[in-house]
Design an enzyme around this catalytic site. Structure first.
Site, short mmCIF file in Angstrom:
data_model
loop_
_atom_site.label_atom_id
_atom_site.label_comp_id
_atom_site.label_asym_id
_atom_site.label_seq_id
_atom_site.Cartn_x
_atom_site.Cartn_y
_atom_site.Cartn_z
N ASP A 76 0.84 -1.20 0.00
CA ASP A 76 0.00 0.00 0.00
C ASP A 76 0.87 1.25 0.00
O ASP A 76 1.38 1.67 1.05
CB ASP A 76 -0.91 -0.03 1.24
CG ASP A 76 -1.90 1.14 1.27
OD1 ASP A 76 -1.97 1.87 0.26
OD2 ASP A 76 -2.59 1.29 2.30
N LYS A 108 1.54 7.87 0.87
CA LYS A 108 1.94 7.78 2.28
C LYS A 108 3.37 8.31 2.44
O LYS A 108 4.18 8.13 1.54
CB LYS A 108 1.98 6.31 2.71
CG LYS A 108 0.65 5.66 2.96
CD LYS A 108 0.86 4.23 3.48
CE LYS A 108 -0.45 3.49 3.60
NZ LYS A 108 -1.36 4.05 4.59
N GLU A 127 -8.09 2.42 0.42
CA GLU A 127 -8.29 1.44 -0.66
C GLU A 127 -8.80 0.10 -0.15
O GLU A 127 -9.47 -0.62 -0.88
CB GLU A 127 -6.97 1.23 -1.43
CG GLU A 127 -5.99 0.19 -0.85
CD GLU A 127 -5.45 0.53 0.54
OE1 GLU A 127 -5.51 1.71 0.92
OE2 GLU A 127 -4.99 -0.38 1.26
N ARG A 174 -11.10 -0.71 1.99
CA ARG A 174 -12.56 -0.84 2.01
C ARG A 174 -13.11 -1.04 0.60
O ARG A 174 -14.15 -1.66 0.43
CB ARG A 174 -13.17 0.39 2.71
CG ARG A 174 -12.87 1.70 2.03
CD ARG A 174 -13.12 2.90 2.94
NE ARG A 174 -12.08 3.06 3.95
CZ ARG A 174 -12.09 3.99 4.90
NH1 ARG A 174 -13.07 4.85 4.97
NH2 ARG A 174 -11.11 4.06 5.78
N1 BES Z 1 -3.22 -0.04 5.08
C1 BES Z 1 -3.67 1.14 5.68
C2 BES Z 1 -3.94 1.03 7.17
C3 BES Z 1 -2.80 0.67 8.07
C4 BES Z 1 -2.19 1.62 8.87
C5 BES Z 1 -2.37 -0.65 8.18
C6 BES Z 1 -1.16 1.28 9.72
C7 BES Z 1 -1.34 -1.00 9.05
C8 BES Z 1 -0.74 -0.04 9.81
C9 BES Z 1 -4.96 1.61 5.01
O1 BES Z 1 -5.10 1.28 3.67
C10 BES Z 1 -4.95 3.10 5.05
O2 BES Z 1 -4.10 3.67 4.44
N2 BES Z 1 -5.90 3.68 5.76
C11 BES Z 1 -6.01 5.09 5.85
C12 BES Z 1 -7.45 5.45 5.64
C13 BES Z 1 -7.71 6.93 5.64
C14 BES Z 1 -7.11 7.57 4.43
C15 BES Z 1 -9.20 7.12 5.68
C16 BES Z 1 -5.55 5.49 7.25
O3 BES Z 1 -5.96 4.84 8.19
O4 BES Z 1 -4.77 6.42 7.37
ZN ZN Z 2 -4.12 -0.39 3.06
MG MG Z 3 -4.23 2.70 2.38
#
Ligand code: BES
Ligand code: ZN
Ligand code: MG
Length: 478
Positions: free
Chosen positions: A247, A254, A327, A329
Site C-alpha cells: 500500500d 503515504k 483502498e 474498504r
Molecule cells: N493499510 C492502511 C492502514 C494501516 C495503517 C495498516 C497502519 C497498518 C498499519 C490503510 O489502507 C490506510 O491507508 N488507511 C487510511 C485510511 C484513511 C485515508 C481514511 C488510514 O488509516 O490512514
Molecule cells: Zn491499506
Molecule cells: Mg491505504
C-alpha cells in the site's frame, strides 16, 4: 510438520522444562536431590524460575503459584518465549516439557514453538543464523493425540501467516499471492480458484479494478473452499481477507518512515484467511468454510485512480474516492458483496484497515465490530481469551455512516479522522446483508519490536483466534 510430540519419558538428549505446582511441590523424579532442595528454597522465596546448568542437561523449573485459566496460560506462553531463547543460547535441539497439568504443558510448548519462528529466506548465511531448537516433547498426564494435532496445526498455520506477511512485495505481488494460496491449498486439501484480471473485469468488480489501475501487476480474486461431507453447518462460514500486497497510498501518497516502509503487511488479513483454511483442512474439521481474498497492490502509475474519481462497485453502488489511501474498504466491499451469493451463516473479515485502529488501541488488540448475534460474538470473545488475542469492540453507530455521504455519488470512501476505524467498518457494512464480524488488525498484525512469543514483523494475529472459534463452531450441530 511435527513441532510438538507426546512422549512417555524424556530422551537422552532432551533438555528439560519442569512445571511444578508450587503449593504442592515436594520433589520431582526428574530432579536430583540437591536440585529438589533448590526448587523448594526457590518456591519459598517466590522465584519465577529456577535454572540448573551444571549437569549434562539444562533444567528449567517453572513453579506455578496461584493464577488460573486464560491468565495463567498466557503467563506460561510468555515464559515459553523466555525459555526458547535460553534453549537456543545453549544450542539445544530438543526439550521435554514435563508438567503436572496438561494445559500448562501445552501452553508452554506453544509459547516456545511460536517464539522459535524465524524468517531467514533472504539471508545468505541462513544456516549460521538458524535456531538450534527443532522440536518439543511433552510429558503430562492425559495429553491426547488430538491436543497435539491441534497445537501443531496452530503453529504451522501461524508460521504460514507470518511468512506471507514478512515476504516483501518484490516477491509477493498479487499474482504470486495466488500461487502461494494454490500451494497451501494443495498441501492441506482445500480448493483454490483464482480469477484473473479479465474475469474480475467481466464481473465488474469496480473496487478492485480502481485500486489496481496504477499497477503494472494485475489483480486477482481468490476463492478458497473447504467442504467436507460431514460438515455440521448447512450454510458456510465465509472468511474474507484484505489482500493489498503493498500500500503506497496511491496518489494520496503515504510518507515513508513508520508508514509506507512496512506496507508489505497490508495483506495480513489474507494471510489469516489462507492459514485458517490450512488448519481447518489439515485437522479435517466437520465445517464448511469459504475464504475470499481480493488481491492487488495500491500503486502509483499513469493510470492511477485519483481523489475525486467516482467508481461503480461490484454491487452497483457508486463511490466518490476522496482518498486513494482508503483502498482496503474498496477491495473488501467487492468481496463482501460476492459473499452474499454464498448464503453464509456468518462472514468474518480480517483487514489491516485503518491507522485509526492503531491509534485507538495500539498493537495490543484487534478493533472488532459487527452485527452478528450475541451468541456468535460471545463465542468469538471466549476464543479471544483462550488464545489471548484480545478484541476491543467499537459501536456501529449511524453517525459514522453519515460521515460517508457524498455530494455526487451514493457514498464517499472517507470519513472523519476521529473514530476512523468505525467509519471504515460502516463503509463495509453497506455491502453486507448477512451476520457479519469485522476484525481491523492494523495494530497487532505487524510488530515493530518483538513482544514475547510474537516476533518482530508479521505476528499471525487472527489465526489462533479463528482456529479456536471454528473448532468450537464445528462441534455445534446446526
Ligand atoms: N493499510 C492502511 C492502514 C494501516 C495503517 C495498516 C497502519 C497498518 C498499519 C490503510 O489502507 C490506510 O491507508 N488507511 C487510511 C485510511 C484513511 C485515508 C481514511 C488510514 O488509516 O490512514
Ligand atoms: Zn491499506
Ligand atoms: Mg491505504
Amino acid at each position: 510438520m511435527k513441532f510438538i510430540k507426546s512422549v512417555s519419558k524424556p530422551s537422552d538428549n532432551d533438555q528439560m522444562i519442569v512445571i511444578v505446582d508450587a503449593n504442592k511441590f515436594k520433589k520431582s523424579v526428574f530432579l536430583e536431590k540437591a536440585e529438589n532442595d533448590a526448587v523448594l528454597a526457590g518456591i519459598e522465596s517466590k522465584r519465577n524460575m529456577i535454572q540448573f546448568n551444571s549437569g549434562s542437561v539444562l533444567k528449567l523449573v517453572l513453579p506455578i503459584y496461584d493464577a488460573s485459566g486464560w491468565e495463567l496460560s498466557e503467563k506460561v506462553r510468555k515464559m515459553g518465549a523466555k525459555f526458547c531463547s535460553i534453549l537456543n543460547e545453549h544450542k539445544a535441539k530438543h526439550a521435554c516439557v514435563i508438567s503436572f497439568d496438561k494445559h500448562l504443558a501445552l501452553a508452554m510448548a506453544e509459547g516456545i514453538m511460536l517464539s522459535n519462528y524465524q524468517f531467514l529466506k533472504y539471508f545468505t548465511d541462513k544456516k549460521k543464523r538458524s535456531n538450534s531448537l527443532q522440536n518439543i516433547h511433552v510429558l503430562a498426564d492425559t495429553v491426547e493425540a488430538k491436543d497435539l494435532d491441534y497445537l501443531n496445526a496452530v503453529i504451522d498455520s501461524t508460521y504460514i501467516a507470518r511468512d506471507l506477511v514478512n515476504e516483501p512485495h518484490s516477491f509477493l505481488n498479487a499474482v504470486q499471492l495466488s500461487e502461494e494460496f494454490k500451494k497451501i491449498g494443495k498441501e492441506a486439501g482445500f480448493n483454490v480458484e483464482v480469477w484473473n484480471e479479465s474475469r474480475i473485469a467481466a464481473q465488474k468488480m469496480g473496487g478492485i479494478l480502481a485500486v489496481n489501475k496504477g499497477s503494472k501487476i494485475p489483480p486477482t480474486f481468490n476463492i478458497m473452499e473447504y467442504k467436507p461431507k460431514n460438515a455440521n453447518n448447512k450454510k458456510p462460514i465465509v472468511l474474507v481477507g484484505k489482500g493489498v500486497v503493498y500500500d503506497t497510498g496511491g496518489l494520496s501518497l503515504k510518507p515513508t518512515p513508520m508508514s509506507m516502509d512496512h506496507m508489505k503487511c497490508d495483506m495480513a488479513g489474507s494471510a489469516v484467511v489462507v492459514s485458517v483454511l490450512n488448519a481447518v483442512a489439515k485437522l479435517g474439521l466437520p465445517i464448511h468454510v469459504v475464504g475470499l481474498v481480493p488481491a492487488t497492490d495500491n500503486w502509483i502509475g499513469e493510470n492511477s485512480y485519483a481523489p475525486g474519481d467516482v467508481i461503480t462497485m461490484y454491487s452497483g453502488t457508486t463511490v466518490e474516492v476522496l482518498n486513494t489511501d482508503a483502498e482496503g474498504r474498496l477491495v473488501l466491499a467487492d468481496a463482501l458483496h460476492f459473499a452474499k451469493k454464498l448464503n453464509p451463516m456468518l462472514v468474518c473479515d480480517f483487514a489491516t484497515l485503518t491507522g485509526a485502529a492503531v491509534r485507538a488501541i495500539g498493537p495490543y488488540a484487534t478493533a472488532f465490530m459487527g452485527n452478528a448475534d450475541d451468541k456468535l460474538k460471545q463465542s468469538v470473545f471466549e476464543s479471544s481469551y483462550s488464545v489471548f488475542e484480545r478484541l476491543v469492540e467499537f459501536p456501529l453507530w449511524q453517525e459514522y455512516a453519515d460521515e460517508l455521504k457524498s455530494e455526487i455519488a451514493d457514498m464517499s470512501n472517507l470519513g472523519k479522522g476521529e473514530g476512523g476505524q468505525i467509519s471504515a467498518a460502516k463503509f463495509l457494512e453497506h455491502f453486507t446483508d448477512y451476520p457479519w464480524m469485522h476484525f481491523d488488525i492494523a495494530g497487532p498484525a505487524f510488530n515493530h519490536a518483538a513482544d514475547a512469543y510474537k516476533p518482530k514483523g508479521g505476528t499471525g494475529v487472527g489465526v489462533r483466534l479463528m482456529i479456536d472459534f471454528l473448532i468450537k463452531q464445528s462441534q455445534k450441530t446446526k
